[in-house]
Design a protein around this motif. Structure first.
Motif, mmCIF file in Angstrom:
data_model
loop_
_atom_site.group_PDB
_atom_site.id
_atom_site.type_symbol
_atom_site.label_atom_id
_atom_site.label_comp_id
_atom_site.label_asym_id
_atom_site.label_seq_id
_atom_site.Cartn_x
_atom_site.Cartn_y
_atom_site.Cartn_z
ATOM 1 N N LEU A 1 37.483 44.981 37.952
ATOM 2 C CA LEU A 1 36.380 44.117 38.377
ATOM 3 C C LEU A 1 35.411 43.883 37.218
ATOM 4 C CD1 LEU A 1 34.855 42.530 40.530
ATOM 5 C CD2 LEU A 1 33.759 44.689 41.220
ATOM 6 N N GLN A 2 35.093 44.924 36.481
ATOM 7 C CA GLN A 2 34.199 44.812 35.328
ATOM 8 C C GLN A 2 34.757 43.803 34.321
ATOM 9 O OE1 GLN A 2 33.846 48.480 33.158
ATOM 10 N NE2 GLN A 2 32.005 47.835 32.098
ATOM 11 N N PHE B 1 38.717 36.408 41.202
ATOM 12 C CA PHE B 1 38.217 37.466 42.079
ATOM 13 C C PHE B 1 39.020 37.567 43.382
ATOM 14 C CE2 PHE B 1 34.464 36.404 39.506
ATOM 15 C CZ PHE B 1 34.235 37.639 38.946
ATOM 16 N N LYS C 1 36.884 41.335 34.956
ATOM 17 C CA LYS C 1 36.841 39.991 35.551
ATOM 18 C C LYS C 1 35.442 39.387 35.450
ATOM 19 C CE LYS C 1 40.593 40.629 38.871
ATOM 20 N NZ LYS C 1 40.945 40.681 40.307
ATOM 21 N N GLU D 1 40.162 50.181 39.787
ATOM 22 C CA GLU D 1 39.670 48.955 40.440
ATOM 23 C C GLU D 1 38.325 48.530 39.864
ATOM 24 O OE1 GLU D 1 39.643 50.134 44.526
ATOM 25 O OE2 GLU D 1 41.703 49.494 44.855
ATOM 26 N N ASP D 2 37.442 49.501 39.599
ATOM 27 C CA ASP D 2 36.136 49.200 39.010
ATOM 28 C C ASP D 2 36.300 48.566 37.627
ATOM 29 O OD1 ASP D 2 34.854 50.364 41.202
ATOM 30 O OD2 ASP D 2 34.664 52.315 40.214
#
Length: 108
Positions: free
Chosen positions: A36-37, A106, A39, A32-33
């Protein structure tokens, strides 16, 4: 106090303590990290491209090093981008931090 003496007098003991804490949840990025990074990096690049400027021109206009922009836009940057850097970037493109994250990418 005795623990401090042991750590100071026994560097290998300190090494073992550090090694133990490197395995904490903050040590490695989760899937997940990483998503997100990616994105965040893609959002920064997208917003910069909307200015019509290359990384070099954008950096010069905003008085920062081009390598900073490159790091922010890189999905391979192991360190990622701090919220402070994102906020700094937002000021450069005249949007709020809320606007930055208020994007469909997001919300998935």
């Amino acid at each position: 106090m005795a623990k401090i003496k042991i750590i100071i007098c026994n560097p290998s003991g300190l090494h073992n303590i550090i090694k133990k804490y490197q395995n904490c949840s903050m040590g490695e990025l989760t899937t997940e990290d990483i998503i997100l990074q990616k994105k965040i990096a893609e959002r920064i690049e997208s917003l910069r491209l909307k200015t019509g400027l290359s990384q070099t021109d954008f950096a010069q206009k905003n008085h920062i090093d081009r390598q900073v922009i490159n790091r922010w836009e890189s999905v391979k940057n192991a360190r990622g981008v701090t919220v402070y850097s994102i906020q700094k970037f937002c000021k450069m493109v005249n949007i709020t931090l809320k606007d930055f994250f208020d994007d469909d990418s997001f919300n998935l």
